[in-house]
Design an enzyme around this catalytic site. Structure first.
Site, PDB file in Angstrom:
ATOM      1  N   PHE A   1       0.852  -1.185   0.000  1.00 45.62           N
ATOM      2  CA  PHE A   1       0.000   0.000   0.000  1.00 45.62           C
ATOM      3  C   PHE A   1       0.889   1.237   0.000  1.00 45.62           C
ATOM      4  O   PHE A   1       2.060   1.162   0.384  1.00 45.62           O
ATOM      5  CB  PHE A   1      -0.886   0.001   1.254  1.00 45.62           C
ATOM      6  N   GLN A  61      -7.931  14.733   4.250  1.00 46.20           N
ATOM      7  CA  GLN A  61      -7.350  13.902   3.192  1.00 46.20           C
ATOM      8  C   GLN A  61      -8.307  13.752   2.008  1.00 46.20           C
ATOM      9  O   GLN A  61      -9.454  13.361   2.183  1.00 46.20           O
ATOM     10  CB  GLN A  61      -7.022  12.514   3.732  1.00 46.20           C
ATOM     11  N   HIS A  77      -8.722  11.466  -0.993  1.00 45.93           N
ATOM     12  CA  HIS A  77      -8.242  10.196  -1.525  1.00 45.93           C
ATOM     13  C   HIS A  77      -8.057  10.377  -3.022  1.00 45.93           C
ATOM     14  O   HIS A  77      -8.914  10.953  -3.686  1.00 45.93           O
ATOM     15  CB  HIS A  77      -9.266   9.100  -1.236  1.00 45.93           C
ATOM     16  N   LEU A 125     -15.593   5.567  -3.383  1.00 44.10           N
ATOM     17  CA  LEU A 125     -14.190   5.181  -3.270  1.00 44.10           C
ATOM     18  C   LEU A 125     -13.783   4.067  -4.228  1.00 44.10           C
ATOM     19  O   LEU A 125     -14.504   3.098  -4.415  1.00 44.10           O
ATOM     20  CB  LEU A 125     -13.908   4.733  -1.829  1.00 44.10           C
ATOM     21  N   GLU A 145      -7.397   1.888  -2.734  1.00 39.42           N
ATOM     22  CA  GLU A 145      -5.971   1.969  -3.019  1.00 39.42           C
ATOM     23  C   GLU A 145      -5.407   0.576  -3.315  1.00 39.42           C
ATOM     24  O   GLU A 145      -4.335   0.431  -3.913  1.00 39.42           O
ATOM     25  CB  GLU A 145      -5.259   2.579  -1.802  1.00 39.42           C
ATOM     26  N   ARG A 158      -0.939   9.359  -0.296  1.00 35.20           N
ATOM     27  CA  ARG A 158      -2.195   9.821  -0.887  1.00 35.20           C
ATOM     28  C   ARG A 158      -2.178  11.303  -1.229  1.00 35.20           C
ATOM     29  O   ARG A 158      -2.745  11.720  -2.231  1.00 35.20           O
ATOM     30  CB  ARG A 158      -3.347   9.525   0.078  1.00 35.20           C
ATOM     31  N   HIS A 217     -12.069  12.268   1.819  1.00 34.77           N
ATOM     32  CA  HIS A 217     -12.073  10.911   2.340  1.00 34.77           C
ATOM     33  C   HIS A 217     -11.878  10.805   3.839  1.00 34.77           C
ATOM     34  O   HIS A 217     -12.517   9.978   4.491  1.00 34.77           O
ATOM     35  CB  HIS A 217     -10.950  10.138   1.626  1.00 34.77           C
ATOM     36  N   ARG A 224      -2.526  10.739   6.323  1.00 35.32           N
ATOM     37  CA  ARG A 224      -2.642   9.357   6.790  1.00 35.32           C
ATOM     38  C   ARG A 224      -2.230   8.385   5.698  1.00 35.32           C
ATOM     39  O   ARG A 224      -2.590   8.559   4.533  1.00 35.32           O
ATOM     40  CB  ARG A 224      -4.087   9.062   7.205  1.00 35.32           C
TER      41      ARG A 224
END
Lengths: 251, 571
Positions: free
Chosen positions: B122, B235, B237, B251, B254, B285, B350, B385
């Site tokens: 990730f 954030q 995304h 969404l 990821e 991100r 997000h 994050r």
């Protein structure tokens, strides 16, 4: 922009009526978008239960043109264009208001099911093959459409004797967990009323997660009940030896 | 007066039934506390259910070199070192145990060939670290915790909304709430509260968040006197759906990039080569979101204003197996078969890195008796994050907050409740029925438009100033908002309360964003494009003073030498 008519149930437990709302249609729009349009512009007190609008939470169940659906996954462009889209609450649960029903019975049934009990000494090495079988059941998003469509609940209202497909899926997920040591077969037969199901597969047809409820959950569980309670040899054996150890554990 | 309301008593009250709230409930119960969980929706529907990619925990099942120190470094570096270093340490240390515990409660993760929990790559994580269940990890997590909590005997108040925390003698005493079903009021007397209400995405128009994400818990804590921190860090995304319009913002996990997905612009260029040649699609991100945004702004976007995300070079069966929700989501909602063609994606609001300021060990806020965990708490993630660090955050700090709240409750007696506060709460809730203003939906739409266009990925002083002016006008409109119909399951009425929360938090975000004259992590100022060392030494704090949103600054405490060494080891 094109328009369509949504014919939505408005009312509560004491009664109600269908009300027509004209809604503009955008490309890719789903029925839940149309309901939101109504809330935002025409009827701000229209009761709709929803959360994610992405097919992941299972909150927005309703009956669209007579078919139990998640409204967030029902595209407007797949419904007939020249007639109103009829949206009704799920029939098998008591009405609260408009499209919202009282599904609390499901949560009470769930409490009856003994949780996962790891077998003593489990080393937590599990093969993906074993996981795959159980993950199918754990995909369930608890939309309760299978409960809504099951005739044992919908037509015969046997909520006190019968747990419904959702909870057979849940029990299947526990019983087939490779490391589970509990036994819920007696519970399935007696308290959850598995015998009422006569495998018409209506539940499987409406499942938005495409879980093979009847074939992969209910039928194998029925086989376990038969093996444990109705197999003549086992019955004879049990008479001679007393109740099996495993059933004592579960009791 | 109190006798007019339904009153319930619990040692520990928990607001929110997502991962953090349920994990807190399970721990408080284990400590012998009586626990009530109040949630706006039905049990099992909280936003955690939408988490897709996985839980970050340095279990080293796939990459044996992984350990807590590397996870700590990745988290701090992803957060641009604004993180609460103690939280980042506890998180990295404890996440593996929290995952194993889930498994012992019945969760079934995908497996490695030798039968251990499988971990995937990730963004921003040095090693393959995310324990996952296809792309529906959040569902597995919430269902496991839900069943565990129910079996342990948690009392759950479903479809019940808290509108005010009651305070006595400078500490938490209870909460005022209403039932959605009939609009009747209910009062909770409790010795401690854990706020676990998630984020604020619904203040923006393009968001991956569900309707519940209206900043309620942060606003409740703020109004009760607690401090908020780092509110400018929102954030976006990088990958939400952009087409068709009805699904905009939903969404796209990821995990698509984790499994090898490639980003391209309309010219077919793999543009991440320009922005982060080392990490490419698996950059953090903040970087990927800005890159897509820049490509679109400079005219290299796709037909519907996004970028192409392509996983079709992987075998179709593999894609369906590892990304089943994405496969169905695109097939059913966008008529796109992701095993054959690319997805169109763009940034979507997000996650809130900021939130209630808490102590690292206990999750207690600056207000005694008020604890917070999960997205509504600040600290762990700093300025940005990493994917996968949210689910582990819920478990690690949900447990810690539940434990500390139960411990506090043991030494505390119930306070008497102040009638005046309850009557005020009731009056405020009933006002929209006699107001003569406009529908809350209209105000909400305008708020979303303003936050989207003026307080988005890129910010500047002029936009933020305009946003603040708009917010003042929205506040006046919201105070006069009117509702139709009765108190029975009335979403318009519910929105009035949520609008108030969103407006408080939107103002906190905007004021903090205005003050932070630098670009760091998710906060990008066009007029201040660089990191500013001085700003790296302090947090923005928001408190209520005389009814106003007031900003202060708080220096970051110095990091102990042992953690400094852990960070230095990377270079």
């Amino acid at each position: 922009m094109a328009e369509t008519v949504l014919r939505v149930f408005r009312g509560d437990a004491s009664g109600g009526a269908l009300t027509d709302y004209k809604v503009p249609v955008a490309p890719g729009m789903v029925v839940l978008d149309a309901l939101h349009y109504i809330q935002g512009h025409l009827a701000p007190d229209l009761a709709v239960r929803w959360n994610c609008k992405a097919g992941k939470c299972g909150s927005c169940s309703a009956e669209v043109n007579g078919r139990p659906r998640l409204t967030c996954k029902t595209r407007m462009d797949e419904l007939p264009k020249d007639e109103p889209i009829v949206v009704m609450p799920m029939k098998s649960f008591p009405k609260i208001k408009d499209l919202v029903t009282d599904v609390s019975w499901n949560y009470r049934v769930n409490k009856k099911i003994p949780p996962f009990q790891p077998r003593p000494g489990a080393d937590w090495k599990i093969s993906q093959l074993d996981v795959d079988r159980v993950q199918e059941f754990r995909k369930c998003i608890e939309c309760f459409l299978c409960q809504n469509v099951c005739h044992v609940l919908r037509d015969h209202d046997k909520k006190e004797q019968f747990a419904g497909p959702r909870f057979f899926v849940r029990v299947a997920g526990l019983e087939m967990h490779p490391l589970d040591g509990a036994n819920r077969v007696g519970l399935l037969k007696d308290e959850l009323g598995l015998g009422f199901c006569n495998i018409t597969k209506c539940c499987t047809e409406v499942c938005p997660e495409s879980i093979h409820i009847t074939d992969n959950a209910i039928i194998p569980l029925k086989e376990r009940v038969v093996d444990e309670f109705y197999d003549p040899l086992t019955m004879l054996f049990r008479k001679m030896r007393g109740p099996s150890e495993k059933r004592n554990q579960a009791g | 007066m109190t006798t007019n309301y339904e009153v319930r008593e619990h040692d520990v009250l928990i607001i929110g039934a997502g991962g953090a709230g349920l994990r807190a409930a399970i721990e408080a119960l284990a400590q012998g506390a009586s626990v009530g969980v109040v949630c706006k929706s039905l049990l099992g529907k909280a936003h955690t259910v939408m988490a897709e990619g996985g839980i970050a925990a340095a279990m080293a099942n796939v990459d044996p070199a992984d350990n807590w120190k590397v996870h700590f470094r990745d988290t701090m570096s992803g957060g641009k070192f604004l993180n609460n270093w103690r939280m980042a340490q506890l998180h990295a240390l404890e996440a593996p145990d929290r995952v194993r515990e889930l498994e012992q409660w019945g969760a079934l993760f995908d497996r490695t060939e030798n039968g251990a929990i499988l971990q995937r790559a990730f963004g921003g994580h040095t090693f393959k670290r995310l324990c996952h269940v296809g792309d529906r990890t959040g569902l597995e997590l919430i269902r496991t915790l839900q069943d565990r909590g129910v079996q342990q005997g948690v009392d759950c108040y479903m479809e019940c909304t808290v509108t005010r925390l009651l305070v006595e003698n400078g500490r938490f005493a209870g909460a005022f709430a209403y039932w959605r079903e009939n609009g009747r009021f209910i009062v909770f007397k409790a010795k401690a509260v854990v706020i676990a209400t998630g984020g604020i995405g619904k203040a923006w128009s393009v968001t991956s968040n569900s309707w519940e994400y209206t900043g309620d818990g942060m606003a409740l804590a703020y109004e009760a006197g607690a401090e908020l921190m780092d509110m400018e860090f929102v954030q976006f995304h990088p990958t939400g759906m952009v087409w068709p319009p009805g699904v905009q913002g939903i969404l796209v996990t990821e995990a698509v990039r984790g499994e090898g997905g490639i980003l391209r612009n309309k010219l077919g260029e793999r543009f991440m080569e320009k922005y982060d040649p080392k990490r490419m699609e698996l950059s953090t991100r903040d970087v990927v979101a800005r890159s897509i945004y820049t490509e679109v702004r400079e005219g290299r976007g796709t037909e519907h204003g996004g970028a192409y995300l392509d996983i079709s070079h992987k075998p179709a069966e593999y894609v369906k197996k590892k990304l089943p929700s994405m496969y169905h989501q695109f097939k059913e909602l966008a008529d796109v078969d992701i095993t054959k063609e690319p997805m169109e994606v763009g940034p979507t609001c997000h996650y809130m890195m900021g939130g209630i300021r808490v102590e690292a060990e206990t999750g207690q806020s600056s207000m005694p008796g008020i604890f917070a965990a999960g997205e509504c708490a600040a600290g762990l993630h700093g300025a940005n994050r990493l994917g996968g660090n949210s689910l582990s955050d819920l478990l690690v700090f949900g447990r810690r907050a539940g434990m500390a709240a139960a411990a506090l409750a043991k030494q505390t007696a119930y306070s008497s409740l102040d009638n005046a506060q309850m009557q005020n709460a009731e009056r405020e809730l009933l006002a929209p029925f006699s107001n003569k203003g406009e529908s809350p939906y209209a105000i909400h739409r305008d708020l979303q438009t303003v936050m989207q266009s003026l307080v988005g990925i890129y910010r500047n002083a002029e936009d933020l100033e305009r946003a603040l002016n708009e917010l003042q006008m929205f506040k006046a409109r919201a105070a006069a908002a009117t509702v139709e119909g009765s108190r029975m399951y009335n979403p318009g009425w519910h929105l009035v309360g949520e609008l108030k929360s969103m407006l408080i938090i939107a103002e906190a975000v905007t004021k903090s964003a205005m003050a932070r004259t630098e670009s760091r992590g998710a906060h990008s100022r066009i007029d201040y494009p660089d990191l500013d060392k001085a700003w790296g030494q302090k947090h923005n704090i928001i408190v209520q003073e005389n009814g106003e949103v007031v900003r202060r600054e708080l220096p970051i405490p110095p990091m102990p030498d042992d953690l400094k060494e852990v960070l230095a080891a990377q270079q």
